[in-house]
Design a protein around this motif. Structure first.
Motif, PDB file in Angstrom:
ATOM      1  N   LYS A  97       5.412  -2.136  -7.212  1.00 29.99           N
ATOM      2  CA  LYS A  97       4.570  -0.944  -7.351  1.00 29.99           C
ATOM      3  C   LYS A  97       3.145  -1.223  -6.931  1.00 29.99           C
ATOM      4  O   LYS A  97       2.451  -0.341  -6.436  1.00 29.99           O
ATOM      5  CB  LYS A  97       4.593  -0.459  -8.800  1.00 29.99           C
ATOM      6  CG  LYS A  97       5.670   0.551  -9.059  1.00 29.99           C
ATOM      7  CD  LYS A  97       5.501   1.185 -10.421  1.00 29.99           C
ATOM      8  CE  LYS A  97       6.725   1.974 -10.785  1.00 29.99           C
ATOM      9  NZ  LYS A  97       7.127   1.774 -12.173  1.00 29.99           N
ATOM     10  N   ALA A  98       2.680  -2.456  -7.168  1.00 25.58           N
ATOM     11  CA  ALA A  98       1.293  -2.777  -6.858  1.00 25.58           C
ATOM     12  C   ALA A  98       1.119  -3.160  -5.396  1.00 25.58           C
ATOM     13  O   ALA A  98       0.131  -2.806  -4.772  1.00 25.58           O
ATOM     14  CB  ALA A  98       0.800  -3.901  -7.760  1.00 25.58           C
ATOM     15  N   TYR A  99       2.070  -3.895  -4.844  1.00 21.53           N
ATOM     16  CA  TYR A  99       1.855  -4.453  -3.508  1.00 21.53           C
ATOM     17  C   TYR A  99       2.754  -3.841  -2.430  1.00 21.53           C
ATOM     18  O   TYR A  99       2.487  -4.002  -1.255  1.00 21.53           O
ATOM     19  CB  TYR A  99       2.043  -5.963  -3.532  1.00 21.53           C
ATOM     20  CG  TYR A  99       0.999  -6.646  -4.368  1.00 21.53           C
ATOM     21  CD1 TYR A  99      -0.312  -6.758  -3.907  1.00 21.53           C
ATOM     22  CD2 TYR A  99       1.304  -7.148  -5.631  1.00 21.53           C
ATOM     23  CE1 TYR A  99      -1.290  -7.359  -4.669  1.00 21.53           C
ATOM     24  CE2 TYR A  99       0.328  -7.751  -6.408  1.00 21.53           C
ATOM     25  CZ  TYR A  99      -0.960  -7.861  -5.924  1.00 21.53           C
ATOM     26  OH  TYR A  99      -1.927  -8.436  -6.681  1.00 21.53           O
ATOM     27  N   ALA A 100       3.839  -3.205  -2.800  1.00 19.72           N
ATOM     28  CA  ALA A 100       4.697  -2.571  -1.789  1.00 19.72           C
ATOM     29  C   ALA A 100       5.100  -1.204  -2.311  1.00 19.72           C
ATOM     30  O   ALA A 100       6.263  -0.932  -2.579  1.00 19.72           O
ATOM     31  CB  ALA A 100       5.924  -3.433  -1.507  1.00 19.72           C
ATOM     32  N   TYR A 101       4.064  -0.360  -2.484  1.00 21.70           N
ATOM     33  CA  TYR A 101       4.271   0.916  -3.159  1.00 21.70           C
ATOM     34  C   TYR A 101       5.325   1.779  -2.463  1.00 21.70           C
ATOM     35  O   TYR A 101       6.179   2.375  -3.124  1.00 21.70           O
ATOM     36  CB  TYR A 101       2.937   1.653  -3.218  1.00 21.70           C
ATOM     37  CG  TYR A 101       2.960   2.890  -4.055  1.00 21.70           C
ATOM     38  CD1 TYR A 101       3.163   2.790  -5.423  1.00 21.70           C
ATOM     39  CD2 TYR A 101       2.791   4.130  -3.491  1.00 21.70           C
ATOM     40  CE1 TYR A 101       3.190   3.919  -6.204  1.00 21.70           C
ATOM     41  CE2 TYR A 101       2.819   5.271  -4.267  1.00 21.70           C
ATOM     42  CZ  TYR A 101       3.018   5.151  -5.614  1.00 21.70           C
ATOM     43  OH  TYR A 101       3.059   6.275  -6.380  1.00 21.70           O
ATOM     44  N   ASP A 102       5.290   1.815  -1.137  1.00 18.08           N
ATOM     45  CA  ASP A 102       6.214   2.690  -0.412  1.00 18.08           C
ATOM     46  C   ASP A 102       7.664   2.282  -0.648  1.00 18.08           C
ATOM     47  O   ASP A 102       8.530   3.115  -0.895  1.00 18.08           O
ATOM     48  CB  ASP A 102       5.908   2.658   1.090  1.00 18.08           C
ATOM     49  CG  ASP A 102       4.547   3.243   1.374  1.00 18.08           C
ATOM     50  OD1 ASP A 102       4.085   4.039   0.530  1.00 18.08           O
ATOM     51  OD2 ASP A 102       3.948   2.905   2.399  1.00 18.08           O
TER      52      ASP A 102
ATOM     53  N   LYS B  32      -2.306  -2.937 -13.095  1.00 14.06           N
ATOM     54  CA  LYS B  32      -2.495  -1.509 -13.305  1.00 14.06           C
ATOM     55  C   LYS B  32      -3.526  -0.874 -12.365  1.00 14.06           C
ATOM     56  O   LYS B  32      -3.253   0.178 -11.776  1.00 14.06           O
ATOM     57  CB  LYS B  32      -2.868  -1.222 -14.756  1.00 14.06           C
ATOM     58  CG  LYS B  32      -2.649   0.216 -15.115  1.00 14.06           C
ATOM     59  CD  LYS B  32      -2.454   0.410 -16.592  1.00 14.06           C
ATOM     60  CE  LYS B  32      -1.942   1.799 -16.835  1.00 14.06           C
ATOM     61  NZ  LYS B  32      -2.396   2.381 -18.061  1.00 14.06           N
ATOM     62  N   PRO B  33      -4.720  -1.476 -12.223  1.00 16.85           N
ATOM     63  CA  PRO B  33      -5.700  -0.853 -11.317  1.00 16.85           C
ATOM     64  C   PRO B  33      -5.146  -0.671  -9.906  1.00 16.85           C
ATOM     65  O   PRO B  33      -5.328   0.396  -9.302  1.00 16.85           O
ATOM     66  CB  PRO B  33      -6.861  -1.855 -11.302  1.00 16.85           C
ATOM     67  CG  PRO B  33      -6.685  -2.689 -12.506  1.00 16.85           C
ATOM     68  CD  PRO B  33      -5.237  -2.684 -12.848  1.00 16.85           C
ATOM     69  N   LEU B  34      -4.442  -1.700  -9.424  1.00 18.78           N
ATOM     70  CA  LEU B  34      -3.849  -1.604  -8.085  1.00 18.78           C
ATOM     71  C   LEU B  34      -2.845  -0.464  -8.011  1.00 18.78           C
ATOM     72  O   LEU B  34      -2.813   0.311  -7.059  1.00 18.78           O
ATOM     73  CB  LEU B  34      -3.124  -2.910  -7.752  1.00 18.78           C
ATOM     74  CG  LEU B  34      -3.898  -3.969  -6.985  1.00 18.78           C
ATOM     75  CD1 LEU B  34      -3.055  -5.220  -6.836  1.00 18.78           C
ATOM     76  CD2 LEU B  34      -4.262  -3.431  -5.613  1.00 18.78           C
ATOM     77  N   GLN B  35      -2.012  -0.369  -9.053  1.00 13.28           N
ATOM     78  CA  GLN B  35      -0.971   0.659  -9.045  1.00 13.28           C
ATOM     79  C   GLN B  35      -1.581   2.051  -9.110  1.00 13.28           C
ATOM     80  O   GLN B  35      -1.143   2.973  -8.421  1.00 13.28           O
ATOM     81  CB  GLN B  35      -0.023   0.463 -10.230  1.00 13.28           C
ATOM     82  CG  GLN B  35       0.772  -0.818 -10.123  1.00 13.28           C
ATOM     83  CD  GLN B  35       1.545  -1.131 -11.381  1.00 13.28           C
ATOM     84  OE1 GLN B  35       1.359  -0.490 -12.406  1.00 13.28           O
ATOM     85  NE2 GLN B  35       2.415  -2.126 -11.308  1.00 13.28           N
ATOM     86  N   GLU B  36      -2.641   2.195  -9.957  1.00 10.03           N
ATOM     87  CA  GLU B  36      -3.271   3.516 -10.062  1.00 10.03           C
ATOM     88  C   GLU B  36      -3.934   3.914  -8.745  1.00 10.03           C
ATOM     89  O   GLU B  36      -3.899   5.067  -8.341  1.00 10.03           O
ATOM     90  CB  GLU B  36      -4.287   3.524 -11.200  1.00 10.03           C
ATOM     91  CG  GLU B  36      -3.620   3.809 -12.526  1.00 10.03           C
ATOM     92  CD  GLU B  36      -4.550   3.654 -13.699  1.00 10.03           C
ATOM     93  OE1 GLU B  36      -5.716   3.247 -13.489  1.00 10.03           O
ATOM     94  OE2 GLU B  36      -4.112   3.924 -14.829  1.00 10.03           O
ATOM     95  N   MET B  37      -4.536   2.912  -8.093  1.00 10.12           N
ATOM     96  CA  MET B  37      -5.166   3.203  -6.827  1.00 10.12           C
ATOM     97  C   MET B  37      -4.109   3.640  -5.802  1.00 10.12           C
ATOM     98  O   MET B  37      -4.329   4.582  -5.039  1.00 10.12           O
ATOM     99  CB  MET B  37      -5.925   1.990  -6.322  1.00 10.12           C
ATOM    100  CG  MET B  37      -6.963   2.349  -5.306  1.00 10.12           C
ATOM    101  SD  MET B  37      -7.907   0.909  -4.865  1.00 10.12           S
ATOM    102  CE  MET B  37      -6.668  -0.056  -4.035  1.00 10.12           C
ATOM    103  N   ASN B  38      -2.960   2.954  -5.813  1.00 15.39           N
ATOM    104  CA  ASN B  38      -1.883   3.341  -4.908  1.00 15.39           C
ATOM    105  C   ASN B  38      -1.513   4.804  -5.095  1.00 15.39           C
ATOM    106  O   ASN B  38      -1.300   5.537  -4.136  1.00 15.39           O
ATOM    107  CB  ASN B  38      -0.637   2.492  -5.167  1.00 15.39           C
ATOM    108  CG  ASN B  38      -0.759   1.110  -4.575  1.00 15.39           C
ATOM    109  OD1 ASN B  38      -1.510   0.906  -3.638  1.00 15.39           O
ATOM    110  ND2 ASN B  38      -0.031   0.169  -5.130  1.00 15.39           N
TER     111      ASN B  38
END
Lengths: 214, 243
Positions: A97-102, B32-38
């Protein structure tokens, strides 16, 4: 540690890697993990990502369980295995979710469903609890690869025949459609995954007679 | 096999669970910050996509910076209206992020965010976020209307957990593209939204698009989502066209 001198890739260890690809393949021979093979194999890309995710989860949980094998009380070993697998799967999910969201969006629920993949618990129970970390690591990689290969083969045929694409790129030329070719809508539906797996099992068993039961 | 006492089993479980809990919460907090930004970048990108912008998101090196820049440049205005078309003192982006809670309220009590696109003072396009329930989880989208507030310029849809290859096809081009050029009001100015038709839309119709084979429930859910969410803008559209 009696066999400390055993080379990392001894024939015995290599067999741990190669057997699950053929004669003890988790899907076609042991018929484990078929549930996810039905669901994700409509398209090639999610199948590949799921295969990789299962590989990571399986290799790491095999090693973790193998390291803990002398500490785990047998009475709660299944629970311990579940906790390890679930923790690993959540980690993989969060990292995706953080690094390969797509990609994580494409896989949606199926990352979470790795937890219920019977191959992983099966290998922890049958192998990692009784073997050293390195052997367990290879066993995990081997079985996950055996699972992944089937997943990718099934997805290849389902996407090709069902959607006329591979990795979402059109491979069946427009001229075929103009000449009256139609995508086989059946291939998109889950039952066709079972049929494709069945055909793979059939082909494998006609070539390796020792796998045929009476 | 060693015999483990009950105390050992309890202590072992406690320690194991604690380690796992600490590890997972640490990782979740770190990421979490990374995920929210995504999520935010994705929303901005979808808004831009519905008006035909952000096309190079895949090629650029720094996608986040590119999206933020395009969003700041093209989305010139954003505001929130209520069911009667009155302006509300709320932030459109915040309301869009919280749309999941918004659609649980009755239509009359919701806040409706609007994003206005215009390029170099050219014609405006109105981007309206929509959200609803699919087969397995939420589905959502962004519908961009032309300045006439009737013709759809473009639509982008996405989903949380629709079946891959079936319902999940709502986020692909072949499903979304037919929405362009369709109209959401009939000849008499009555709001009728867009119908998602199983087995192929009537090509002459201005209000129909093709559904997804094997994804009927998701297709129908999407149709309902459009009716449910767009109906709340009708009063605002009337204000805009009469003024």
């Amino acid at each position: 540690m009696s066999n400390e001198k055993e080379p990392l890739f001894s024939p015995k260890n290599l067999k741990l890697l190669s057997d699950p690809l053929g004669t003890s393949n988790p899907i076609t021979v042991q018929v484990l993990g078929v549930c996810s093979a039905l669901a994700v194999t409509v398209k090639l890309k999610p199948s590949i990502v799921l295969a990789i995710s299962v590989l990571v989860v399986m290799a790491v949980s095999n090693v973790v369980i193998s390291l803990m094998r002398k500490m785990v009380p047998p009475r709660i070993r299944i629970i311990v295995q579940l906790v390890v697998i679930a923790a690993m799967v959540i980690l993989v999910d969060q990292v995706l979710k953080a690094y390969a969201y797509d990609v994580s969006k494409q896989l949606s629920v199926f990352v979470g469903l790795i937890i219920t993949n019977c191959i992983i618990m099966g290998r922890l129970e049958a192998f990692a609890l009784a073997n050293k970390p390195w052997a367990s690591f290879l066993d995990g990689i081997g079985n996950a690869a055996g699972y992944g290969v089937i997943l990718i083969i099934v997805a290849f045929f389902r996407e090709l025949l069902g959607s006329g694409t591979l990795l979402d790129m059109q491979v069946i030329p427009q001229s075929f459609y103009d000449a009256g070719y139609v995508n086989n809508g059946m291939m998109i539906l889950p039952p066709m995954a079972l049929v494709v797996v069945g055909v793979i099992i059939w082909i494998q068993r006609t070539r390796r007679k020792e796998l045929v039961e009476d | 096999m060693r015999n483990f006492s009950n105390t050992y089993i309890f202590v072992f479980s406690l320690i194991m669970v604690t380690i796992v809990a600490v590890l997972l919460s640490f990782v979740a907090m770190q990421l979490k910050p990374l995920q929210e930004m995504n999520v935010q970048i994705e929303k901005k990108q979808d808004v831009l996509k519905s008006v035909g912008k952000a096309g190079e998101a895949k090629e650029v090196d720094d996608k986040n910076a590119y999206i933020n820049e395009e969003f700041a440049q093209y989305i010139t205005e954003s505001y929130v209206v209520d069911f009667n078309g009155d302006l509300l003192e709320e932030d459109a982006f915040e309301v869009m992020l919280a749309l999941a809670g918004e659609i649980k309220k009755p239509q009359e009590e919701r806040s409706y965010p609007v994003f206005v696109y215009s390029e170099n003072g050219g014609p405006k396009r109105y981007v309206l976020p929509v959200r609803g329930k699919g087969l397995w989880g939420p589905i959502w989208g962004y519908v961009a209307l032309e300045e006439d507030l009737n013709t759809i310029y473009g639509a982008v849809f996405d989903h949380k957990s629709e079946t891959p290859g079936l319902g999940s096809e709502i986020n692909t081009g072949w499903f979304q593209e037919p929405f362009s050029g369709k109209t959401i009001f009939d000849e008499n100015g009555k709001f009728i939204s867009i119908e998602v038709v199983k087995g192929g839309a009537d090509p002459s119709s201005d209000h129909q698009v093709d559904g997804i084979s094997g994804g009927t429930i998701t297709s129908k859910a999407l149709e309902e989502m459009m009716i449910d969410c767009l109906a709340g803008y009708v009063a605002h559209f009337e204000d805009l066209t009469t003024n």
